[in-house]
Motif scaffolding. Structure first.
Motif, PDB file in Angstrom:
ATOM      1  N   LEU A  96      -7.554   1.661  -4.087  1.00 57.21           N
ATOM      2  CA  LEU A  96      -8.920   1.689  -3.581  1.00 57.21           C
ATOM      3  C   LEU A  96      -9.907   1.173  -4.629  1.00 57.21           C
ATOM      4  O   LEU A  96     -10.856   0.450  -4.299  1.00 57.21           O
ATOM      5  CB  LEU A  96      -9.291   3.107  -3.151  1.00 57.21           C
ATOM      6  CG  LEU A  96      -8.646   3.592  -1.844  1.00 57.21           C
ATOM      7  CD1 LEU A  96      -8.889   5.085  -1.648  1.00 57.21           C
ATOM      8  CD2 LEU A  96      -9.188   2.811  -0.654  1.00 57.21           C
ATOM      9  N   SER A  97      -9.687   1.549  -5.886  1.00 56.86           N
ATOM     10  CA  SER A  97     -10.551   1.053  -6.957  1.00 56.86           C
ATOM     11  C   SER A  97     -10.441  -0.456  -7.092  1.00 56.86           C
ATOM     12  O   SER A  97     -11.443  -1.160  -7.289  1.00 56.86           O
ATOM     13  CB  SER A  97     -10.192   1.721  -8.284  1.00 56.86           C
ATOM     14  OG  SER A  97     -10.379   3.121  -8.219  1.00 56.86           O
ATOM     15  N   GLU A 148      -2.688   5.361  -4.452  1.00 61.95           N
ATOM     16  CA  GLU A 148      -3.672   4.998  -3.434  1.00 61.95           C
ATOM     17  C   GLU A 148      -5.078   4.949  -4.025  1.00 61.95           C
ATOM     18  O   GLU A 148      -5.880   4.080  -3.688  1.00 61.95           O
ATOM     19  CB  GLU A 148      -3.602   6.006  -2.284  1.00 61.95           C
ATOM     20  CG  GLU A 148      -4.107   5.463  -0.972  1.00 61.95           C
ATOM     21  CD  GLU A 148      -3.675   6.309   0.216  1.00 61.95           C
ATOM     22  OE1 GLU A 148      -3.957   5.896   1.346  1.00 61.95           O
ATOM     23  OE2 GLU A 148      -3.071   7.383   0.009  1.00 61.95           O
ATOM     24  N   CYS A 192      -7.506   6.004   5.211  1.00 64.73           N
ATOM     25  CA  CYS A 192      -7.898   6.651   3.955  1.00 64.73           C
ATOM     26  C   CYS A 192      -9.054   7.632   4.180  1.00 64.73           C
ATOM     27  O   CYS A 192      -9.110   8.681   3.537  1.00 64.73           O
ATOM     28  CB  CYS A 192      -8.299   5.599   2.922  1.00 64.73           C
ATOM     29  SG  CYS A 192      -6.947   4.543   2.376  1.00 64.73           S
ATOM     30  N   GLU A 248     -12.234  -2.223  -4.271  1.00 66.49           N
ATOM     31  CA  GLU A 248     -13.685  -2.243  -4.471  1.00 66.49           C
ATOM     32  C   GLU A 248     -14.089  -3.381  -5.413  1.00 66.49           C
ATOM     33  O   GLU A 248     -15.074  -4.095  -5.161  1.00 66.49           O
ATOM     34  CB  GLU A 248     -14.162  -0.906  -5.026  1.00 66.49           C
ATOM     35  CG  GLU A 248     -15.672  -0.835  -5.203  1.00 66.49           C
ATOM     36  CD  GLU A 248     -16.154   0.538  -5.630  1.00 66.49           C
ATOM     37  OE1 GLU A 248     -17.372   0.757  -5.618  1.00 66.49           O
ATOM     38  OE2 GLU A 248     -15.306   1.390  -5.970  1.00 66.49           O
ATOM     39  N   TRP A 251       0.836  -1.204   0.000  1.00 60.95           N
ATOM     40  CA  TRP A 251       0.000   0.000   0.000  1.00 60.95           C
ATOM     41  C   TRP A 251       0.871   1.254   0.000  1.00 60.95           C
ATOM     42  O   TRP A 251       1.780   1.397   0.809  1.00 60.95           O
ATOM     43  CB  TRP A 251      -0.918   0.018   1.220  1.00 60.95           C
ATOM     44  CG  TRP A 251      -2.071   0.960   1.049  1.00 60.95           C
ATOM     45  CD1 TRP A 251      -2.075   2.300   1.296  1.00 60.95           C
ATOM     46  CD2 TRP A 251      -3.376   0.636   0.560  1.00 60.95           C
ATOM     47  NE1 TRP A 251      -3.307   2.840   1.004  1.00 60.95           N
ATOM     48  CE2 TRP A 251      -4.130   1.841   0.552  1.00 60.95           C
ATOM     49  CE3 TRP A 251      -3.983  -0.533   0.140  1.00 60.95           C
ATOM     50  CZ2 TRP A 251      -5.454   1.882   0.128  1.00 60.95           C
ATOM     51  CZ3 TRP A 251      -5.298  -0.496  -0.270  1.00 60.95           C
ATOM     52  CH2 TRP A 251      -6.022   0.703  -0.268  1.00 60.95           C
ATOM     53  N   LEU A 297     -16.957   4.019  -1.050  1.00 56.52           N
ATOM     54  CA  LEU A 297     -17.087   2.576  -0.929  1.00 56.52           C
ATOM     55  C   LEU A 297     -18.379   2.203  -0.210  1.00 56.52           C
ATOM     56  O   LEU A 297     -18.928   1.111  -0.419  1.00 56.52           O
ATOM     57  CB  LEU A 297     -15.887   1.987  -0.174  1.00 56.52           C
ATOM     58  CG  LEU A 297     -14.524   2.012  -0.878  1.00 56.52           C
ATOM     59  CD1 LEU A 297     -13.446   1.476   0.052  1.00 56.52           C
ATOM     60  CD2 LEU A 297     -14.556   1.202  -2.159  1.00 56.52           C
ATOM     61  N   VAL A 337      -8.563  10.903  -2.172  1.00 55.05           N
ATOM     62  CA  VAL A 337      -8.416   9.628  -1.477  1.00 55.05           C
ATOM     63  C   VAL A 337      -9.522   9.468  -0.440  1.00 55.05           C
ATOM     64  O   VAL A 337     -10.173   8.413  -0.349  1.00 55.05           O
ATOM     65  CB  VAL A 337      -7.024   9.528  -0.815  1.00 55.05           C
ATOM     66  CG1 VAL A 337      -6.926   8.266   0.034  1.00 55.05           C
ATOM     67  CG2 VAL A 337      -5.927   9.548  -1.875  1.00 55.05           C
ATOM     68  N   LEU A 340      -8.533   1.366   5.555  1.00 59.37           N
ATOM     69  CA  LEU A 340      -9.587   2.236   5.033  1.00 59.37           C
ATOM     70  C   LEU A 340      -9.880   3.386   5.992  1.00 59.37           C
ATOM     71  O   LEU A 340     -10.251   4.483   5.569  1.00 59.37           O
ATOM     72  CB  LEU A 340     -10.858   1.425   4.770  1.00 59.37           C
ATOM     73  CG  LEU A 340     -10.784   0.399   3.630  1.00 59.37           C
ATOM     74  CD1 LEU A 340     -12.102  -0.360   3.500  1.00 59.37           C
ATOM     75  CD2 LEU A 340     -10.440   1.080   2.313  1.00 59.37           C
ATOM     76  N   LYS A 354     -12.832   8.798  -2.227  1.00 55.51           N
ATOM     77  CA  LYS A 354     -12.939   7.431  -2.740  1.00 55.51           C
ATOM     78  C   LYS A 354     -13.226   6.441  -1.620  1.00 55.51           C
ATOM     79  O   LYS A 354     -14.028   5.506  -1.778  1.00 55.51           O
ATOM     80  CB  LYS A 354     -11.638   7.057  -3.468  1.00 55.51           C
ATOM     81  CG  LYS A 354     -11.664   5.683  -4.129  1.00 55.51           C
ATOM     82  CD  LYS A 354     -12.674   5.629  -5.240  1.00 55.51           C
ATOM     83  CE  LYS A 354     -12.662   4.283  -5.937  1.00 55.51           C
ATOM     84  NZ  LYS A 354     -13.702   4.176  -6.973  1.00 55.51           N
ATOM     85  N   ALA A 355     -12.586   6.645  -0.459  1.00 53.32           N
ATOM     86  CA  ALA A 355     -12.811   5.748   0.671  1.00 53.32           C
ATOM     87  C   ALA A 355     -14.248   5.866   1.193  1.00 53.32           C
ATOM     88  O   ALA A 355     -14.857   4.864   1.587  1.00 53.32           O
ATOM     89  CB  ALA A 355     -11.818   6.056   1.780  1.00 53.32           C
TER      90      ALA A 355
END
Length: 502
Positions: A348-349, A344, A377, A352, A336, A392, A385, A374, A388-389
Motif C-alpha cells: 500500500l505504501s 500488504e 483493503c 501511494e 499482492w 490514501l 491495513v 483497495l 492505510k487504505a
C-alpha cells in the motif's frame, strides 16, 4: 679465425668478482641508508637490523610480481627507507600480506594488521604509484584474503535469510578484513589508477567473486562491498554490462530458487544509483530488468528486509519513463499478499508513491483492478491495513485522480464503505470510513446516492435469491426423505424374502 670469434664472446664473471661486486653494492646501500638512520635518530640496536636493503627469495615474492624490481624487507617502515625504495617496499608489503595466517596466531595477525595499516596510510597519502606490478599485487592480496567460502547458514531456511528481527552475525576476522577492504576501496578510487591496465587484473572472474561476497552474514562487510562495487562500476565502463548481468543473476537465483541471500538490499542500493544514470529512451535491457527482476522481488516472504531499496528502484524507473507506472502496478496486483498483513502494508505504501507520480493516461489503464483491490483493503479485518487504505484518501494528488474518474471509481468503492459502516469491529476504522464517505459525497452527491440505491436493490435481490435457494433445498430434502426410507426398508426385507423362497 676461431680465436677471433671466441675473443668477441662475453667473458664469464668469476665467482670472486661477483662476490666483490655484491659486497660493493651492499656497502653502497649501507652508506646511503646509514645517513637516513642518523637523521631519524633510530636506536643502534634497531638500526643495525634495518639498515640493509635486502634482496629476497623469489619463493616469497614471485618473479611475476616483483619482476625487475628490488624487493625490500616488508618489515621496514616507509619512513625508514629513501623515496626511491618506497614503491618497492609498498609491493613487498603487499606480497607479504597475501599469506593467510591462523586466527589463533595473534602475533602474526597483529603484525599483518599493522602492515596493512601502513600500506593503507601510504596509499592514502598519495605516495603510492599503481604500476602494473602494484595493481597485480593488490588484486592478489584481495583474492587471498577476501575470497573465501562462507560457513553453512545457521538460521532457519523458512525465514529466507535474515529478517528484520534477527541479530546481525559479525565475522571474527573483521578487524583484518576491514583493512583489506580499505585498501581495495582506496585502490579503485585512486585518480592515479589506469583503468585500462587494471581491467586485466580486476576482470570478470574477480567481479563475480566480489558479488559472491554479498552473501556475507556481516553487515559491515556488505556495506564495504556496496561502496567498492559502486566505485568499480563508475570507473570501469567496460565492466558495466557484466556487473548488471551479475547482479541480475544473483537476484534471479534468490527469487526463483533459494529465496535466501543476505545482500539483496545492498545490491538494490547499488542499482538504485545506477538507474539514475540511465540514458533516455530506456534500453530494452533495462526494462527487462524491471519486469523480470524488480517486480518479482515482491514475491519472497523476506521482502521487508529490502523493500525500501526496492521501492526506490521502482520509483527511479517510473521517474525515467512514466509509461512504466501501469506495468508496475499490474505486477504489484499480481503478487499482492493475501495472508500477510505486513507485506500488504508495504504494498500500500508503494502504491501511494507510484500514484503520486502516475499520469492520467496510465492511471486509467489500471484504475478498475486497483480500486477493486483497495476496496478489499478497506474491508480488511486487520485494522492497520484498513487504516492505510483509508489514509490514501488524504493524498491530494490521488483525490484529484479519483475525482476526474469518479464515474468509474465511486461505484467500486461505495459497497466497501457501506460494508465497513455495518460490520467493521474497529471504532477508528468506522470514523475513517465516515470521513471517506463524506469526502465522496461532497465529490458527487448524485452519483453516491445512485450507487447507494443500486447497492440496496442488489442486496434485496441477493436476499431474495438466498431465500429462493433455501426453499429449493428444503423441497429437495422433503422429496428425497421418503425415497431414502423405502430404499432402507427394501434393503432389510429382501434377504428374508430370498431365504423363504429358497
Amino acid at each position: 679465425m676461431l680465436k677471433q670469434i671466441l675473443s668477441k664472446l662475453p667473458r664469464k664473471l668469476q665467482k670472486s668478482e661477483s662476490t666483490d661486486a655484491a659486497t660493493n653494492d651492499s656497502g653502497n646501500n649501507t652508506s646511503r641508508l646509514g645517513h637516513v638512520f642518523q637523521c631519524t635518530n633510530v636506536g643502534s640496536a634497531f638500526s643495525s637490523k634495518l639498515n640493509v636493503v635486502k634482496r629476497v627469495s623469489s619463493a616469497v615474492f614471485p618473479a611475476s610480481i616483483a619482476a625487475g624490481a628490488e624487493a625490500v624487507d616488508p618489515h621496514l617502515s616507509f619512513k625508514d627507507v629513501q623515496n626511491p625504495q618506497k614503491q618497492n617496499l609498498f609491493i613487498s608489503k603487499l606480497n607479504y600480506c597475501c599469506e593467510v595466517f591462523d586466527l589463533n596466531d595473534m602475533e602474526k595477525q597483529d603484525l599483518k594488521r599493522q602492515m596493512l595499516i601502513d600500506v593503507v596510510d601510504f596509499v592514502t597519502s598519495g605516495s603510492a604509484k599503481f604500476t602494473e606490478t602494484a595493481i597485480s599485487a593488490v588484486c592478489k592480496l584481495c583474492v587471498a584474503n577476501l575470497f573465501r567460502i562462507f560457513p553453512p547458514k545457521s538460521r532457519s531456511t523458512s525465514t529466507g535469510g535474515e529478517t528484520e528481527d534477527d541479530e546481525p552475525i559479525f565475522d571474527p576476522a573483521w578487524s583484518l578484513l576491514q583493512n583489506v577492504y580499505d585498501l581495495l576501496l582506496h585502490f579503485v578510487s585512486s585518480n592515479s589508477l589506469d583503468a585500462k591496465v587494471a581491467k586485466k587484473y580486476l576482470d570478470h572472474a574477480f567481479i563475480l567473486r566480489l558479488l559472491d561476497l554479498f552473501d556475507s552474514d556481516d553487515p559491515r562487510e556488505r556495506d564495504c562491498l556496496k561502496t567498492i562495487l559502486h566505485r568499480v562500476y563508475g570507473k570501469f565502463m567496460i565492466h558495466r554490462p557484466f556487473i548488471r548481468k551479475g547482479i541480475s543473476n544473483v537476484m534471479y537465483c534468490f527469487v526463483f530458487e533459494t529465496e535466501r541471500h543476505n545482500g539483496i538490499a545492498e545490491l538494490l542500493e547499488i542499482f538504485g544509483s545506477v538507474i539514475t544514470g540511465f540514458a533516455l529512451p530506456l534500453k530494452e535491457e533495462h526494462k527487462t530488468f524491471l519486469w523480470r527482476v524488480l517486480i518479482p522481488l515482491h514475491r519472497p516472504k523476506s521482502v521487508g528486509i529490502y523493500h525500501q531499496q526496492l521501492t526506490y528502484c521502482i520509483v527511479q524507473f517510473i521517474d525515467k519513463d512514466p509509461k512504466l507506472a501501469s506495468t508496475v502496478i499490474k505486477g504489484l496486483l499480481r503478487y499482492w499478499p493475501l495472508t500477510n498483513s505486513q507485506k500488504e502494508l508495504m504494498f500500500l505504501s508503494e502504491i501511494e508513491e507510484i500514484l503520486e507520480m502516475i499520469t492520467m493516461v496510465e492511471f486509467q489503464k489500471i484504475m478498475v483492478p486497483l480500486f477493486r483491490r483497495l476496496g478489499y483493503c478497506l474491508n480488511s479485518s486487520h485494522y492497520q491495513v484498513a487504516e492505510k487504505a483509508h489514509l490514501l484518501w488524504n493524498n491530494e494528488h490521488i483525490i484529484n485522480l479519483i475525482a476526474q474518474n469518479r464515474q468509474t471509481i465511486i461505484p467500486i468503492i461505495i459497497p466497501a464503505l457501506e460494508q465497513n459502516t455495518q460490520k467493521h469491529w474497529n471504532n477508528a476504522i468506522l470514523n475513517l470510513t465516515s470521513n471517506v464517505k463524506k469526502l465522496v459525497h461532497d465529490m458527487d452527491e448524485e452519483l453516491v446516492l445512485a450507487c447507494q440505491l443500486d447497492l440496496k436493490e442488489e442486496q434485496s435481490r441477493s436476499i431474495a435469491a438466498a431465500e429462493k435457494r433455501k426453499l429449493a433445498w428444503e423441497q429437495l430434502e422433503n422429496v428425497a426423505t421418503p425415497q431414502l426410507i423405502s430404499t432402507t426398508v427394501s434393503f432389510l426385507v429382501e434377504p428374508a424374502t430370498c431365504a423363504v423362497t429358497g
